[in-house]
Design a protein around this motif. Structure first.
Motif, PDB file in Angstrom:
ATOM      1  N   SER A  57      55.965  28.911  60.847  1.00  0.00           N
ATOM      2  CA  SER A  57      57.312  28.853  60.256  1.00  0.00           C
ATOM      3  C   SER A  57      58.038  27.576  60.644  1.00  0.00           C
ATOM      4  N   ALA A  61      59.564  24.847  58.274  1.00  0.00           N
ATOM      5  CA  ALA A  61      60.976  24.508  58.443  1.00  0.00           C
ATOM      6  C   ALA A  61      61.169  23.003  58.551  1.00  0.00           C
ATOM      7  N   LYS A  94      66.637  24.262  62.346  1.00  0.00           N
ATOM      8  CA  LYS A  94      67.226  25.598  62.259  1.00  0.00           C
ATOM      9  C   LYS A  94      67.667  25.893  60.833  1.00  0.00           C
ATOM     10  N   LEU A  97      64.697  26.826  58.804  1.00  0.00           N
ATOM     11  CA  LEU A  97      64.316  28.227  59.001  1.00  0.00           C
ATOM     12  C   LEU A  97      65.225  29.152  58.205  1.00  0.00           C
ATOM     13  N   ASP A  98      66.524  28.814  58.163  1.00  0.00           N
ATOM     14  CA  ASP A  98      67.464  29.609  57.363  1.00  0.00           C
ATOM     15  C   ASP A  98      67.031  29.635  55.907  1.00  0.00           C
ATOM     16  N   ARG A 120      63.532  31.918  64.834  1.00  0.00           N
ATOM     17  CA  ARG A 120      64.837  31.276  64.660  1.00  0.00           C
ATOM     18  C   ARG A 120      65.763  31.602  65.825  1.00  0.00           C
ATOM     19  N   LYS A 121      65.749  32.852  66.266  1.00  0.00           N
ATOM     20  CA  LYS A 121      66.598  33.252  67.386  1.00  0.00           C
ATOM     21  C   LYS A 121      66.198  32.517  68.663  1.00  0.00           C
TER      22      LYS A 121
END
Length: 208
Positions: A57, A61, A94, A97-98, A120-121
């Motif tokens: 991911s 991203a 980030k 990833l969103d 992501r977290k």
């Protein structure tokens, strides 16, 4: 009178488009200086970040982050395995990833989505630990997003229950059974709006 009362309850939660716009503007004004400071901060990579960059991911991203930057008329200078990173470039990851999570064409299964959300977290937590301003910005953004989310939930319920031809000051026909059914299914609205499977009406709306 009961129909009007039910309608007013939802309108009081949904507020107006102007209220939503004002809340969003206030959130941006409060968090933008913190994000700006975080973007200008340089941080050292470590084993944890290197581990995150190995995940599929994160690689997807990165491609999305580069496209986002290019679309904004800028670019990012980020190479996995580097010793120093800018908060700006990592924030673009980030955002990538969103976008990956929000892309309906990505065909991500629910278990994969859950795993990506965890990635992501972890990236966000890493950034918050390394860059205090980023952590403060995230915390403040989440805090100021709650009333906005509440208004969006009210708007979704209002649009479902208020017939288009009765909007405004026209007579309202809102059956109590439909109102109750919408509230029973309210958790589904919250999940759709927040993108968080654990969200419910109870933990998103305030008691009042």
């Amino acid at each position: 009178e009961q129909n009007t009362a039910r309608l007013n309850v939802l309108r009081n939660i949904a507020k107006t488009d102007a209220d939503v716009t004002a809340a969003e503007a206030a959130r941006e004004a409060a968090t933008k200086p913190l994000y700006k400071a975080a973007e200008n901060t340089m941080v050292s990579g470590d084993a944890k970040l290197a581990q995150l960059f190995e995940r599929p991911s994160m690689k997807s991203a990165l491609d999305r982050a580069e496209k986002i930057a290019q679309e904004e008329g800028t670019s990012i200078k980020l190479q996995t395995g580097a010793k120093i990173y800018s908060g700006r470039d990592l924030h673009y990851i980030k955002l990538g990833l969103d976008d990956l999570l929000d892309d309906p064409a990505s065909s991500i299964g629910k278990f994969e989505k859950k795993a990506i959300m965890d990635t992501r977290k972890q990236l966000g937590d890493w950034l918050a630990k390394k860059i205090p301003e980023y952590g403060k910005a995230r915390e403040l953004f989440a805090q100021m997003s709650k009333p906005i989310t509440q208004m969006e939930i009210g708007k979704a319920l209002l649009n479902k229950l208020e017939p288009a031809l009765t909007q405004g000051d026209m007579p309202v026909r809102m059956r109590p059974a439909a109102f109750a059914d919408a509230l029973r299914k309210g958790d589904d609205f919250v999940k759709q709006i927040t993108g968080f499977n654990g969200a419910t009406l109870q933990n998103t709306l305030s008691p009042e």
